[in-house]
Design a protein around this motif. Structure first.
Motif, PDB file in Angstrom:
ATOM      1  N   UNK A   1       7.436 -13.789 -18.444  1.00 21.61           N
ATOM      2  CA  UNK A   1       6.971 -13.401 -17.236  1.00 21.61           C
ATOM      3  C   UNK A   1       6.439 -14.695 -16.566  1.00 21.61           C
ATOM      4  N   UNK A   2       5.744 -15.484 -17.129  1.00 19.12           N
ATOM      5  CA  UNK A   2       5.008 -16.551 -16.370  1.00 19.12           C
ATOM      6  C   UNK A   2       6.236 -17.363 -16.072  1.00 19.12           C
ATOM      7  N   UNK A   3       7.278 -17.671 -16.845  1.00 18.46           N
ATOM      8  CA  UNK A   3       8.217 -18.545 -16.572  1.00 18.46           C
ATOM      9  C   UNK A   3       9.059 -18.188 -15.282  1.00 18.46           C
ATOM     10  N   UNK A   4       9.087 -16.820 -15.303  1.00 18.72           N
ATOM     11  CA  UNK A   4       9.985 -16.173 -14.140  1.00 18.72           C
ATOM     12  C   UNK A   4       9.030 -16.525 -12.831  1.00 18.72           C
ATOM     13  N   UNK A   5       7.866 -16.343 -12.951  1.00 21.13           N
ATOM     14  CA  UNK A   5       6.954 -16.504 -11.600  1.00 21.13           C
ATOM     15  C   UNK A   5       7.086 -17.991 -10.935  1.00 21.13           C
ATOM     16  N   UNK A   6       6.875 -18.717 -12.201  1.00 15.42           N
ATOM     17  CA  UNK A   6       6.812 -20.377 -11.828  1.00 15.42           C
ATOM     18  C   UNK A   6       8.195 -20.571 -11.370  1.00 15.42           C
ATOM     19  N   UNK A   7       9.421 -20.280 -11.801  1.00 15.53           N
ATOM     20  CA  UNK A   7      10.714 -20.533 -11.240  1.00 15.53           C
ATOM     21  C   UNK A   7      10.773 -20.115  -9.764  1.00 15.53           C
ATOM     22  N   UNK A   8      10.370 -18.805  -9.631  1.00 20.53           N
ATOM     23  CA  UNK A   8      10.340 -18.121  -8.218  1.00 20.53           C
ATOM     24  C   UNK A   8       9.566 -19.100  -7.222  1.00 20.53           C
ATOM     25  N   UNK A   9       8.413 -19.564  -7.641  1.00 22.35           N
ATOM     26  CA  UNK A   9       7.493 -20.307  -6.746  1.00 22.35           C
ATOM     27  C   UNK A   9       8.277 -21.670  -6.445  1.00 22.35           C
ATOM     28  N   UNK A  10       8.942 -22.453  -7.519  1.00 30.42           N
ATOM     29  CA  UNK A  10       9.534 -23.494  -7.250  1.00 30.42           C
ATOM     30  C   UNK A  10      10.915 -23.209  -6.319  1.00 30.42           C
ATOM     31  N   UNK A  11      11.623 -22.285  -6.542  1.00 27.63           N
ATOM     32  CA  UNK A  11      12.887 -21.956  -5.693  1.00 27.63           C
ATOM     33  C   UNK A  11      12.489 -21.814  -4.156  1.00 27.63           C
ATOM     34  N   UNK A  12      11.264 -21.051  -3.968  1.00 27.45           N
ATOM     35  CA  UNK A  12      10.846 -20.607  -2.662  1.00 27.45           C
ATOM     36  C   UNK A  12      10.304 -22.081  -1.832  1.00 27.45           C
ATOM     37  N   UNK A  13       9.717 -23.082  -2.924  1.00 27.21           N
ATOM     38  CA  UNK A  13       9.225 -24.382  -2.084  1.00 27.21           C
ATOM     39  C   UNK A  13      10.301 -25.063  -1.892  1.00 27.21           C
ATOM     40  N   UNK A  14      11.345 -25.133  -2.800  1.00 28.12           N
ATOM     41  CA  UNK A  14      12.405 -26.100  -2.517  1.00 28.12           C
ATOM     42  C   UNK A  14      13.106 -25.654  -1.084  1.00 28.12           C
ATOM     43  N   UNK A  15      13.373 -24.257  -1.061  1.00 27.47           N
ATOM     44  CA  UNK A  15      14.031 -23.759   0.237  1.00 27.47           C
ATOM     45  C   UNK A  15      13.294 -24.070   1.444  1.00 27.47           C
ATOM     46  N   UNK A  16      12.022 -23.846   1.457  1.00 26.97           N
ATOM     47  CA  UNK A  16      10.952 -23.832   2.403  1.00 26.97           C
ATOM     48  C   UNK A  16      10.875 -25.410   2.858  1.00 26.97           C
ATOM     49  N   UNK A  17      10.802 -26.347   2.174  1.00 26.97           N
ATOM     50  CA  UNK A  17      10.948 -27.759   2.299  1.00 26.97           C
ATOM     51  C   UNK A  17      12.121 -28.098   2.919  1.00 26.97           C
ATOM     52  N   UNK A  18      13.267 -27.719   2.281  1.00 27.60           N
ATOM     53  CA  UNK A  18      14.762 -28.029   2.824  1.00 27.60           C
ATOM     54  C   UNK A  18      14.726 -27.625   4.380  1.00 27.60           C
ATOM     55  N   UNK A  19      14.064 -26.507   4.723  1.00 29.58           N
ATOM     56  CA  UNK A  19      14.284 -25.788   6.075  1.00 29.58           C
ATOM     57  C   UNK A  19      13.231 -26.419   6.846  1.00 29.58           C
ATOM     58  N   UNK A  20      12.097 -26.892   6.586  1.00 27.27           N
ATOM     59  CA  UNK A  20      10.949 -27.062   7.518  1.00 27.27           C
ATOM     60  C   UNK A  20      10.495 -28.594   7.474  1.00 27.27           C
ATOM     61  N   UNK A  21      10.775 -29.139   6.341  1.00 27.67           N
ATOM     62  CA  UNK A  21      10.147 -30.805   6.257  1.00 27.67           C
ATOM     63  C   UNK A  21      11.091 -31.636   6.920  1.00 27.67           C
ATOM     64  N   UNK A  22      10.650 -32.333   7.918  1.00 29.33           N
ATOM     65  CA  UNK A  22      11.248 -33.627   8.398  1.00 29.33           C
ATOM     66  C   UNK A  22      10.890 -34.967   7.963  1.00 29.33           C
ATOM     67  N   UNK A  23      11.726 -35.674   7.295  1.00 33.03           N
ATOM     68  CA  UNK A  23      11.312 -36.809   6.915  1.00 33.03           C
ATOM     69  C   UNK A  23      10.695 -37.741   7.848  1.00 33.03           C
ATOM     70  N   UNK A  24      11.110 -37.549   9.182  1.00 34.10           N
ATOM     71  CA  UNK A  24      10.646 -38.331  10.116  1.00 34.10           C
ATOM     72  C   UNK A  24       9.137 -38.008  10.828  1.00 34.10           C
ATOM     73  N   UNK A  25       8.686 -36.982  10.136  1.00 33.79           N
ATOM     74  CA  UNK A  25       7.338 -36.461  10.642  1.00 33.79           C
ATOM     75  C   UNK A  25       6.179 -37.394  10.446  1.00 33.79           C
ATOM     76  N   UNK A  26       5.137 -37.028  11.336  1.00 30.12           N
ATOM     77  CA  UNK A  26       3.881 -38.105  11.407  1.00 30.12           C
ATOM     78  C   UNK A  26       2.983 -37.376  10.595  1.00 30.12           C
TER      79      UNK A  26
END
Length: 280
Positions: free
Chosen positions: A2-27
């Motif tokens: 169960x813990x492994x599933x939760x951590x995997x879910x967190x990582x997947x959400x984080x990666x997608x959120x960063x892909x969609x909203x993080x701009x490498x040229x941000x200040x």
């Protein structure tokens, strides 16, 4: 498992959120607190090639995550007052259908709200357990940051508002006394009945102002914040990023309100997928 599933879910959400909203040229980029944020910083580190980006932490723990990743932390109060952050990433303890959040399970709610309100867009990252239709469905209490001297007064006020058994949060070693925030304040955890959203009040499911035993998210947050001794409430509601710094006039009196709600919430699911709720 169960813990492994939760951590995997967190990582997947984080990666997608960063892909969609993080701009490498941000200040300026706000970085929240909690276990999910570790994966957000990990994902940023993988794609960030700009050493000039300033990362603003919401507390001691998030600053350590930033430093460990080799990124540059900057104190919130070291920036000019008109500075806006390009984006802020943070987690949540529970999120409802209108993107209202409960935060503060990790006791960093005050600085988290400061950073969220300074962001042009606040993006929330969470796992499937936090995805609910209404706040206080699974998560049991509202965290409230309180001046130590005012704890008895605030507890009485919360009971008057309808909280069944508000309690001062203690450390894991109870003999060490109350848990202290980064501001040297205390945390009170206040249970309430499941909160209504604005759509519920419009549909006649309750008044939402406490008079009939029901509270709508925004109205309860305002009522708790009005108690003397309360520094901040762990309800993130009201406006979201695009509406930040909106000036509203009521009876000729101008007030400035800033965004607290996320523009999007990324939920990592049990099956490895990511569900996204966005502001309507």
């Amino acid at each position: 498992m169960a813990d492994a599933t939760v951590e995997s879910a967190k990582r997947a959400a984080a990666q997608q959120a960063v892909k969609d909203h993080f701009d490498p040229s941000a200040t300026n980029v706000g970085i929240g607190s909690g276990t999910t944020i570790v994966y957000v910083v990990e994902a940023i580190k993988e794609i960030s090639t700009n050493p000039a980006i300033r990362f603003i932490p919401t507390g001691y723990q998030s600053r350590q995550v930033i430093v460990k990743a080799g990124l540059t932390p900057v104190a919130f109060d070291s920036l000019p007052e008109d500075t806006m952050f390009d984006v802020a990433f943070d987690g949540a303890d529970e999120v409802d259908a209108e993107l209202n959040c409960i935060k503060g399970g990790g006791a960093c709610l005050f600085q988290e709200k400061l950073v969220a309100e300074k962001a042009r867009k606040f993006v929330c990252v969470a796992d499937y357990r936090k995805k609910q239709e209404r706040l206080l469905t699974v998560w049991p209490t509202i965290p409230i940051e309180v001046a130590p001297i005012a704890v008895p007064t605030v507890l009485k006020g919360l009971r008057t508002l309808g909280s069944t058994n508000p309690k001062l949060r203690t450390t894991l070693l109870e003999k060490s006394g109350p848990l202290k925030t980064d501001q040297d304040f205390f945390i009170v955890d206040a249970p309430f009945k499941t909160l209504l959203i604005e759509a519920d009040v419009k549909a006649g499911k309750g008044k939402g102002d406490g008079s009939d035993g029901t509270w709508e998210v925004n109205k309860l947050s305002e009522a708790i914040k009005a108690l003397t001794g309360v520094l901040e409430v762990g309800i993130f509601s009201g406006l979201n990023g695009p509406d930040a710094e909106t000036i509203r006039s009521t009876d000729g009196v101008k007030t400035v309100t800033s965004g607290q709600k996320p523009v999007a919430v990324y939920f990592g699911m049990q099956d490895g997928s990511v569900e996204v709720r966005t502001a309507k």
